[in-house]
Design an enzyme around this catalytic site. Structure first.
Site: not given
Ligand code: F6P
Length: 327
Positions: A25, A105, A131, A158, A173, A191
């Site tokens: 872009a 970053g 992040d 799971r 991360m 959970e």
């Protein structure tokens, strides 16, 4: 205001899915304006070593769907020194680069700020990191893809957790930010999430054991943010459960760098494309030393100093949502 004829673009720090879409872009939007584009390879390290190539419309064809970064990336210690930045500036002059677009970053934007303070180089930053920890933008390029990758992995984990009645601590991360852990926990129906932003004195593990393991639940998934500063990753919590609650069977899964790879999601491709074009608009308007971000789906410009230094908070509503839904 200095007239811009040539810009340089580089990716720096950890690669993130969507970096190629942003290089594409930036390149195409600059060429659309009639400017030339230099691609700087291996981030600031390549700027110091003069690894600079011409980018054309064709050189960025067939890249929007690819992960990683075609310009390669690096974490340059040398650029953190005045001597390193002096060498980098020589190459800026050699290639007549009038402005630099830095995709990366926190550390990468801090490097751009240091460079712009010492030399007359106009810098624009694009938030490129999984992040999501840059202040001033709702999302960073790569975050959505990484989140989706984590969700795919945890859904698979799971199956085993349920089949064997186990507690899994899954480490993700984020460096010192818990966005990936918190939001993947919500998306996976986990959970609990243990994140560095939770500054309460409540022991997050005891909180989970006391609240999270319902009698009717025979398995649990806890997302743990890697949190290198605190030194308490998934293994730390698993070891504690083994010692303090030996009645539970525990396993650890550290997802690692697979979170950074893969084809960018549609959301990341669109974000990267919008921010890339906006970086050229910013340069054309005479903006300098700002990061282009997105807030409430609108393009915004944030001074580097704010993007880097301010901590981006995690909305408490996200923490409450997980707590309510994991009863
Ligand atoms: O900043 C992106 C990131 O993936 C962090 O989440 C992680 O802590 C770090 O980079 C890992 O860096 P490296 O690939 O250099 O080990």
């Amino acid at each position: 205001m200095k007239e811009i004829k040539t810009i340089g673009v580089l990716t720096s720090g950890g690669d993130a899915p969507g970096m190629n879409a942003s290089i594409r872009a930036v390149t195409r939007a600059a060429i659309y304006k009639g400017w030339s584009v230099k691609g700087i390879c291996r981030g600031y390290a390549g700027l110091i070593e003069n690894e600079i190539i011409d980018l054309t419309t064709e050189s960025v064809s067939n890249t929007i769907q690819r992960g990683g970064t075609l310009l390669k990336s690096a974490r340059s210690k040398e650029f953190m020194t005045p001597e390193g930045r002096a060498k980098a500036y020589e190459n800026i002059l050699k290639h007549s680069i009038d402005a630099l677009v830095v995709i990366g970053g926190n550390g990468s934007l801090a490097g751009a700020l240091a460079f712009a303070k010492e030399y007359d180089v106009t810098c624009i930053g694009l938030p490129g990191t999984i992040d999501n920890d840059l202040y001033g933008t709702d999302y960073t390029i790569g975050y959505d893809t990484a989140l989706n990758t984590i969700v795919q992995c945890v859904d698979k984990i799971r199956d085993t957790a349920t089949s064997h009645d186990r507690i899994f601590f899954v480490e993700v991360m984020g460096r010192d930010a818990g966005f990936l852990a918190q939001n993947s926990a919500i998306a996976c129906g986990a959970e609990a999430a243990i994140i560095p932003e939770d500054q309460s004195n409540i022991d997050q593990l005891e909180n989970f054991i006391g609240r999270g393991i319902r009698k009717s639940k025979n398995s649990s998934i806890v997302l743990v943010s890697e949190s290198p500063a605190a030194g308490k990753g998934a293994q730390y919590y698993a070891d504690r459960v083994k010692k303090e609650h030996p009645e539970y069977e525990v396993r650890v899964s550290i997802l690692g760098h697979l979170q950074r790879g893969g084809s960018p999601s549609a959301a990341d491709r669109i974000l990267a494309s919008r921010l890339g074009v906006a970086s050229i608009v910013a340069l054309d308007e005479g903006q300098r030393n700002v990061m282009v971000g997105v807030q409430n789906d609108k393009i915004v410009y944030i001074p580097f100093s704010r993007a880097i230094k301010m901590d981006k908070p995690i909305d408490k509503e996200l923490i409450d949502t997980l707590a309510v839904l994991s009863i």
